[in-house]
Design a protein around this motif. Sequence first.
Motif, PDB file in Angstrom:
ATOM      1  N   ALA A  29       0.795  -1.216  -0.087  1.00  0.00           N
ATOM      2  CA  ALA A  29      -0.101   0.035  -0.088  1.00  0.00           C
ATOM      3  C   ALA A  29       0.859   1.109   0.063  1.00  0.00           C
ATOM      4  O   ALA A  29       0.532   2.116  -0.723  1.00  0.00           O
ATOM      5  N   ALA A  30       1.858   1.252   0.918  1.00  0.00           N
ATOM      6  CA  ALA A  30       2.858   2.502   0.734  1.00  0.00           C
ATOM      7  C   ALA A  30       3.591   2.509  -0.546  1.00  0.00           C
ATOM      8  O   ALA A  30       3.668   3.506  -1.037  1.00  0.00           O
ATOM      9  N   ALA A  31       3.787   1.470  -1.166  1.00  0.00           N
ATOM     10  CA  ALA A  31       4.464   1.673  -2.480  1.00  0.00           C
ATOM     11  C   ALA A  31       3.701   2.047  -3.409  1.00  0.00           C
ATOM     12  O   ALA A  31       3.899   2.964  -4.385  1.00  0.00           O
ATOM     13  N   VAL A  32       2.204   1.978  -3.587  1.00  0.00           N
ATOM     14  CA  VAL A  32       1.172   2.160  -4.526  1.00  0.00           C
ATOM     15  C   VAL A  32       1.101   3.668  -4.058  1.00  0.00           C
ATOM     16  O   VAL A  32       1.088   4.397  -5.151  1.00  0.00           O
ATOM     17  N   TYR A  33       1.168   4.175  -2.967  1.00  0.00           N
ATOM     18  CA  TYR A  33       0.783   5.495  -2.450  1.00  0.00           C
ATOM     19  C   TYR A  33       2.081   6.502  -3.117  1.00  0.00           C
ATOM     20  O   TYR A  33       1.895   7.423  -3.617  1.00  0.00           O
ATOM     21  N   ALA A  68       6.547  11.526  -1.019  1.00  0.00           N
ATOM     22  CA  ALA A  68       7.017  10.318  -1.785  1.00  0.00           C
ATOM     23  C   ALA A  68       8.199   9.974  -1.046  1.00  0.00           C
ATOM     24  O   ALA A  68       8.330   8.440  -0.999  1.00  0.00           O
ATOM     25  N   SER A  69       9.074  10.353  -0.514  1.00  0.00           N
ATOM     26  CA  SER A  69      10.287   9.867   0.128  1.00  0.00           C
ATOM     27  C   SER A  69       9.693   9.238   1.536  1.00  0.00           C
ATOM     28  O   SER A  69      10.033   8.320   1.756  1.00  0.00           O
ATOM     29  N   ALA A  70       8.680   9.757   2.172  1.00  0.00           N
ATOM     30  CA  ALA A  70       8.302   9.264   3.385  1.00  0.00           C
ATOM     31  C   ALA A  70       7.531   7.909   3.014  1.00  0.00           C
ATOM     32  O   ALA A  70       7.698   6.964   3.801  1.00  0.00           O
ATOM     33  N   THR A  71       6.843   8.099   2.010  1.00  0.00           N
ATOM     34  CA  THR A  71       6.156   6.557   1.699  1.00  0.00           C
ATOM     35  C   THR A  71       7.095   5.385   1.231  1.00  0.00           C
ATOM     36  O   THR A  71       6.821   4.374   1.493  1.00  0.00           O
ATOM     37  N   ARG A  72       8.038   5.811   0.638  1.00  0.00           N
ATOM     38  CA  ARG A  72       9.085   5.003   0.266  1.00  0.00           C
ATOM     39  C   ARG A  72       9.950   4.329   1.402  1.00  0.00           C
ATOM     40  O   ARG A  72       9.793   3.148   1.489  1.00  0.00           O
ATOM     41  N   CYS A  87       8.211   4.456  11.644  1.00  0.00           N
ATOM     42  CA  CYS A  87       7.715   5.512  12.380  1.00  0.00           C
ATOM     43  C   CYS A  87       8.329   6.891  11.634  1.00  0.00           C
ATOM     44  O   CYS A  87       7.349   7.781  11.841  1.00  0.00           O
ATOM     45  N   ASP A  88       9.363   7.026  11.434  1.00  0.00           N
ATOM     46  CA  ASP A  88      10.203   7.944  10.752  1.00  0.00           C
ATOM     47  C   ASP A  88       9.472   8.490   9.478  1.00  0.00           C
ATOM     48  O   ASP A  88       8.927   9.430   9.368  1.00  0.00           O
ATOM     49  N   GLY A  89       8.931   7.360   8.558  1.00  0.00           N
ATOM     50  CA  GLY A  89       8.161   7.652   7.552  1.00  0.00           C
ATOM     51  C   GLY A  89       6.849   8.117   7.488  1.00  0.00           C
ATOM     52  O   GLY A  89       6.411   9.116   7.103  1.00  0.00           O
ATOM     53  N   GLY A  90       6.138   7.524   8.735  1.00  0.00           N
ATOM     54  CA  GLY A  90       4.866   8.260   9.087  1.00  0.00           C
ATOM     55  C   GLY A  90       5.017   9.721   9.455  1.00  0.00           C
ATOM     56  O   GLY A  90       4.232  10.561   9.282  1.00  0.00           O
ATOM     57  N   ALA A  91       5.859  10.004  10.576  1.00  0.00           N
ATOM     58  CA  ALA A  91       6.201  11.398  10.975  1.00  0.00           C
ATOM     59  C   ALA A  91       6.440  12.298   9.812  1.00  0.00           C
ATOM     60  O   ALA A  91       5.886  13.349   9.770  1.00  0.00           O
TER      61      ALA A  91
END
Length: 128
Positions: A29-33, A68-72, A87-91
């Motif tokens: 899901a994160a990759a599709v996002y 985009a960087s965060a979702t990756r 956690c870092d990606g979500g923040a």
Amino acid sequence: MLLARCEALHRDWLEQVDEQRRNERLANAAAVYHWHLRGLLDRLAAVEVPRALDAWHEALTGSLESAASATRLMSHGYRFNNVRRICDGGARLEDALGQAVAVRDALVRVYDLSPVGAHQPAERATGA
């Protein structure tokens, strides 16, 4: 006692399998996002922007690049069970989307971005 331990081990195993499936789904899901955000960035890059809006355009581009960087980062975190990346990606994603919303809200305040005729009195809008 032995059978109870065997059943407990099996329950633990099933929980681990379910958790793995959950992580795989979240990673996908994160990759599709991420893929969709990259598409939005491509569309945004193709827009010819008046000089007066350059700063806003750059701010929006920056926020979408951060998202985009965060979702990756989140995708990799879920895929490789790295809680810190998740956690870092979500923040970072929340920060990036907050920035995008701030840009949108500022543009709405500075420029009338409503549809044509939206602020006309009802009788003028209907031709009465």
